[in-house]
Enzyme design. Structure first.
Site, PDB file in Angstrom:
ATOM      1  N   ASP A  62     -16.309   7.812 -63.857  1.00 34.23           N
ATOM      2  CA  ASP A  62     -16.708   9.205 -63.598  1.00 34.23           C
ATOM      3  C   ASP A  62     -15.623   9.778 -62.705  1.00 34.23           C
ATOM      4  O   ASP A  62     -15.443   9.338 -61.557  1.00 34.23           O
ATOM      5  CB  ASP A  62     -18.079   9.229 -62.893  1.00 34.23           C
ATOM      6  CG  ASP A  62     -18.543  10.652 -62.604  1.00 34.23           C
ATOM      7  OD1 ASP A  62     -17.694  11.568 -62.540  1.00 34.23           O
ATOM      8  OD2 ASP A  62     -19.751  10.843 -62.425  1.00 34.23           O
ATOM      9  N   ASN A  89      -8.136  13.555 -69.763  1.00 39.05           N
ATOM     10  CA  ASN A  89      -8.770  14.372 -70.804  1.00 39.05           C
ATOM     11  C   ASN A  89     -10.154  14.881 -70.418  1.00 39.05           C
ATOM     12  O   ASN A  89     -10.562  15.951 -70.875  1.00 39.05           O
ATOM     13  CB  ASN A  89      -8.864  13.516 -72.085  1.00 39.05           C
ATOM     14  CG  ASN A  89      -9.830  14.110 -73.091  1.00 39.05           C
ATOM     15  OD1 ASN A  89      -9.498  15.043 -73.816  1.00 39.05           O
ATOM     16  ND2 ASN A  89     -11.054  13.575 -73.133  1.00 39.05           N
ATOM     17  N   LYS A  99     -19.844  36.740 -66.373  1.00 43.10           N
ATOM     18  CA  LYS A  99     -18.771  37.682 -66.004  1.00 43.10           C
ATOM     19  C   LYS A  99     -18.063  37.213 -64.741  1.00 43.10           C
ATOM     20  O   LYS A  99     -18.665  36.606 -63.863  1.00 43.10           O
ATOM     21  CB  LYS A  99     -19.386  39.058 -65.735  1.00 43.10           C
ATOM     22  CG  LYS A  99     -19.585  39.872 -67.000  1.00 43.10           C
ATOM     23  CD  LYS A  99     -20.410  41.112 -66.742  1.00 43.10           C
ATOM     24  CE  LYS A  99     -19.833  41.996 -65.649  1.00 43.10           C
ATOM     25  NZ  LYS A  99     -20.748  43.120 -65.334  1.00 43.10           N
ATOM     26  N   SER A 143      -5.530  23.846 -71.166  1.00 41.84           N
ATOM     27  CA  SER A 143      -5.920  24.817 -72.192  1.00 41.84           C
ATOM     28  C   SER A 143      -5.031  26.043 -72.057  1.00 41.84           C
ATOM     29  O   SER A 143      -4.681  26.445 -70.933  1.00 41.84           O
ATOM     30  CB  SER A 143      -7.379  25.229 -71.999  1.00 41.84           C
ATOM     31  OG  SER A 143      -7.672  26.334 -72.830  1.00 41.84           O
ATOM     32  N   TYR A 166     -13.727  28.062 -65.924  1.00 38.82           N
ATOM     33  CA  TYR A 166     -12.981  27.118 -66.771  1.00 38.82           C
ATOM     34  C   TYR A 166     -11.494  27.464 -66.784  1.00 38.82           C
ATOM     35  O   TYR A 166     -10.636  26.600 -66.540  1.00 38.82           O
ATOM     36  CB  TYR A 166     -13.548  27.152 -68.192  1.00 38.82           C
ATOM     37  CG  TYR A 166     -12.851  26.239 -69.167  1.00 38.82           C
ATOM     38  CD1 TYR A 166     -13.165  24.893 -69.240  1.00 38.82           C
ATOM     39  CD2 TYR A 166     -11.858  26.729 -70.031  1.00 38.82           C
ATOM     40  CE1 TYR A 166     -12.512  24.049 -70.138  1.00 38.82           C
ATOM     41  CE2 TYR A 166     -11.209  25.904 -70.930  1.00 38.82           C
ATOM     42  CZ  TYR A 166     -11.542  24.559 -70.979  1.00 38.82           C
ATOM     43  OH  TYR A 166     -10.904  23.733 -71.864  1.00 38.82           O
ATOM     44  N   LYS A 170      -8.142  25.249 -65.265  1.00 37.41           N
ATOM     45  CA  LYS A 170      -6.995  24.784 -66.061  1.00 37.41           C
ATOM     46  C   LYS A 170      -5.677  25.367 -65.503  1.00 37.41           C
ATOM     47  O   LYS A 170      -4.631  24.723 -65.571  1.00 37.41           O
ATOM     48  CB  LYS A 170      -7.184  25.147 -67.533  1.00 37.41           C
ATOM     49  CG  LYS A 170      -8.382  24.458 -68.204  1.00 37.41           C
ATOM     50  CD  LYS A 170      -8.263  22.931 -68.239  1.00 37.41           C
ATOM     51  CE  LYS A 170      -9.342  22.297 -69.104  1.00 37.41           C
ATOM     52  NZ  LYS A 170      -9.270  20.814 -69.127  1.00 37.41           N
ATOM     53  N   VAL A 199     -10.455  23.199 -81.088  1.00 41.65           N
ATOM     54  CA  VAL A 199     -10.836  22.192 -82.096  1.00 41.65           C
ATOM     55  C   VAL A 199     -12.331  21.870 -82.033  1.00 41.65           C
ATOM     56  O   VAL A 199     -12.984  22.028 -80.999  1.00 41.65           O
ATOM     57  CB  VAL A 199     -10.009  20.889 -81.941  1.00 41.65           C
ATOM     58  CG1 VAL A 199      -8.528  21.174 -82.094  1.00 41.65           C
ATOM     59  CG2 VAL A 199     -10.289  20.208 -80.624  1.00 41.65           C
ATOM     60  N   THR A 201     -15.361  20.063 -81.406  1.00 41.10           N
ATOM     61  CA  THR A 201     -15.950  18.984 -80.600  1.00 41.10           C
ATOM     62  C   THR A 201     -17.241  19.567 -80.038  1.00 41.10           C
ATOM     63  O   THR A 201     -17.557  20.733 -80.287  1.00 41.10           O
ATOM     64  CB  THR A 201     -15.040  18.608 -79.402  1.00 41.10           C
ATOM     65  OG1 THR A 201     -14.896  19.767 -78.568  1.00 41.10           O
ATOM     66  CG2 THR A 201     -13.672  18.103 -79.834  1.00 41.10           C
TER      67      THR A 201
HETATM   68  P1  NAP Z   1     -16.240  17.134 -75.172  1.00 34.83           P
HETATM   69  O1  NAP Z   1     -16.449  16.776 -76.594  1.00 34.83           O
HETATM   70  O2  NAP Z   1     -17.299  17.887 -74.446  1.00 34.83           O
HETATM   71  O3  NAP Z   1     -15.866  15.802 -74.381  1.00 34.83           O
HETATM   72  C1  NAP Z   1     -15.654  15.843 -72.988  1.00 34.83           C
HETATM   73  C2  NAP Z   1     -15.501  14.432 -72.479  1.00 34.83           C
HETATM   74  O4  NAP Z   1     -15.315  14.498 -71.052  1.00 34.83           O
HETATM   75  C3  NAP Z   1     -16.746  13.571 -72.716  1.00 34.83           C
HETATM   76  O5  NAP Z   1     -16.364  12.246 -72.967  1.00 34.83           O
HETATM   77  C4  NAP Z   1     -17.464  13.672 -71.374  1.00 34.83           C
HETATM   78  O6  NAP Z   1     -18.343  12.588 -71.108  1.00 34.83           O
HETATM   79  C5  NAP Z   1     -16.252  13.615 -70.446  1.00 34.83           C
HETATM   80  N1  NAP Z   1     -16.575  13.985 -69.077  1.00 34.83           N
HETATM   81  C6  NAP Z   1     -17.123  15.112 -68.610  1.00 34.83           C
HETATM   82  N2  NAP Z   1     -17.282  15.044 -67.283  1.00 34.83           N
HETATM   83  C7  NAP Z   1     -16.820  13.821 -66.896  1.00 34.83           C
HETATM   84  C8  NAP Z   1     -16.705  13.139 -65.662  1.00 34.83           C
HETATM   85  N3  NAP Z   1     -17.123  13.693 -64.514  1.00 34.83           N
HETATM   86  N4  NAP Z   1     -16.151  11.906 -65.650  1.00 34.83           N
HETATM   87  C9  NAP Z   1     -15.722  11.329 -66.780  1.00 34.83           C
HETATM   88  N5  NAP Z   1     -15.834  11.902 -67.985  1.00 34.83           N
HETATM   89  C10 NAP Z   1     -16.369  13.149 -68.051  1.00 34.83           C
HETATM   90  O7  NAP Z   1     -14.932  18.029 -74.994  1.00 34.83           O
HETATM   91  P2  NAP Z   1     -13.529  18.016 -75.772  1.00 34.83           P
HETATM   92  O8  NAP Z   1     -13.477  19.237 -76.586  1.00 34.83           O
HETATM   93  O9  NAP Z   1     -13.284  16.689 -76.381  1.00 34.83           O
HETATM   94  O10 NAP Z   1     -12.558  18.276 -74.522  1.00 34.83           O
HETATM   95  C11 NAP Z   1     -11.636  17.316 -74.031  1.00 34.83           C
HETATM   96  C12 NAP Z   1     -10.607  18.047 -73.195  1.00 34.83           C
HETATM   97  O11 NAP Z   1      -9.925  19.029 -73.998  1.00 34.83           O
HETATM   98  C13 NAP Z   1     -11.209  18.842 -72.014  1.00 34.83           C
HETATM   99  O12 NAP Z   1     -10.405  18.697 -70.869  1.00 34.83           O
HETATM  100  C14 NAP Z   1     -11.192  20.280 -72.512  1.00 34.83           C
HETATM  101  O13 NAP Z   1     -11.146  21.202 -71.452  1.00 34.83           O
HETATM  102  C15 NAP Z   1      -9.926  20.273 -73.340  1.00 34.83           C
HETATM  103  N6  NAP Z   1      -9.846  21.333 -74.356  1.00 34.83           N
HETATM  104  C16 NAP Z   1     -10.706  21.347 -75.413  1.00 34.83           C
HETATM  105  C17 NAP Z   1     -10.590  22.354 -76.369  1.00 34.83           C
HETATM  106  C18 NAP Z   1     -11.483  22.409 -77.579  1.00 34.83           C
HETATM  107  O14 NAP Z   1     -11.351  23.349 -78.380  1.00 34.83           O
HETATM  108  N7  NAP Z   1     -12.359  21.439 -77.805  1.00 34.83           N
HETATM  109  C19 NAP Z   1      -9.620  23.362 -76.230  1.00 34.83           C
HETATM  110  C20 NAP Z   1      -8.765  23.316 -75.122  1.00 34.83           C
HETATM  111  C21 NAP Z   1      -8.892  22.297 -74.204  1.00 34.83           C
HETATM  112  P3  NAP Z   1     -19.926  12.646 -71.498  1.00 34.83           P
HETATM  113  O15 NAP Z   1     -20.031  12.290 -72.936  1.00 34.83           O
HETATM  114  O16 NAP Z   1     -20.528  11.654 -70.582  1.00 34.83           O
HETATM  115  O17 NAP Z   1     -20.380  14.068 -71.216  1.00 34.83           O
END
Ligand code: NAP
Length: 243
Positions: A62, A89, A99, A143, A166, A170, A199, A201
């Site tokens: 964590d 990540n 807002k 991001s 958010y 970043k 993407v 997710t």
């Molecule tokens: P996601 O599917 O919500 O996955 C987030 C991951 O982070 C999960 O494994 C979550 O664990 C973990 N996490 C959250 N808080 C945590 C903590 N305190 N300690 C350890 N792990 C933690 O999101 P994602 O889309 O894959 O995003 C991954 C990264 O890409 C993020 O940094 C996000 O800001 C960035 N990003 C995503 C997008 C997009 O379009 N998806 C775009 C730009 C940037 P749990 O399963 O336990 O919650």
């Protein structure tokens, strides 16, 4: 203790982009440590990758809980003696409709705890192990929403996406990339920020145009850069993003 295989830690790798980044690194023959705050989710993700002949191991992490970071540092030191790749990540978002003027400060704190302070804690704690690698790579998954240039450009497609907590987390993360890369500029360690693009997710949602495979490409590229690759940069689709 040392191993000839490269060792990578990906935080938040039990699902989404983190899982796919771990998979793509694993397919390159790199040992991948699946950071997960939930033990079972991390174990299941690692077992899945193992079934694909990837050397994957779950580690409970964590990023907001320092003792768990310290336990991971101790584990990596004992098992591998060094760390070659760190992909920060793990990240969270919040209600996109809030807002800026009435954005709750508690939520700002919460988002920064994971997206910014968590990265600093993990990276600074593991830096001694990264220094033991011949050429470590640190990738901060950021991001384009954190780009102040993009956010202030009315012509940008991101201009209306003012999700303050958010985005600001970043932006701060990008500052850490610039500062750490500067500190490490005389070492073989490279530090870069990566935007995966929008993407599909749990965070990105179903309407996102990209796949996790596409999103993982830039972070994996930065995690495996050759010696003449960039450091202190910000990239999306392997192209430079303005700060
Ligand atoms: P996601 O599917 O919500 O996955 C987030 C991951 O982070 C999960 O494994 C979550 O664990 C973990 N996490 C959250 N808080 C945590 C903590 N305190 N300690 C350890 N792990 C933690 O999101 P994602 O889309 O894959 O995003 C991954 C990264 O890409 C993020 O940094 C996000 O800001 C960035 N990003 C995503 C997008 C997009 O379009 N998806 C775009 C730009 C940037 P749990 O399963 O336990 O919650």
């Amino acid at each position: 203790m040392s191993t000839p295989k490269q060792v990578a830690l990906v935080t938040g790798a039990n699902k989404g982009l983190g899982f796919e980044i771990a998979r793509q690194l694993g397919r390159r023959g790199i040992t991948v440590l699946i950071g997960s705050r939930d033990k079972d989710k991390g174990r299941i993700a690692a077992e899945y990758l193992t079934s694909e002949n990837i050397d994957a191991h779950g580690v409970i992490l964590d990023v907001t809980h320092f003792p768990s970071i310290e336990r991971v540092r101790h584990f990596i030191e004992q098992e591998y003696g060094r760390l070659d790749i760190l992909v920060n990540n793990a990240g969270i978002h919040h209600d996109w409709t809030l807002k800026t003027s009435d954005f709750p400060v508690e939520i700002t704190h919460e988002v920064f705890e994971t997206n910014f302070f968590g990265v600093i804690s993990v990276t600074n704690t593991l830096l001694s192990l990264l220094r033991k690698s011949e050429a470590a790579r640190i990738v901060n998954v950021s991001s384009t929403l954190g780009s102040l240039s993009v956010q202030s450009d009315p012509a940008s497609p991101y201009y209306e996406m003012k999700t303050f907590g958010y985005n600001a987390s970043k932006t701060a993360l990008n500052a850490y990339t610039v500062h750490l890369a500067h500190e490490l500029r005389e070492t073989p360690i490279k530090v870069n920020s990566a935007c995966p693009g929008w993407v599909k997710t749990d965070m990105g949602g179903e309407n996102a145009p990209g796949t996790v495979e596409q999103g993982a490409d830039t972070p994996v590229w930065l995690a495996t850069l050759p010696a003449d690759g960039p450091t202190g940069g910000f990239f999306n689709s392997r192209e430079s993003v303005p700060w």
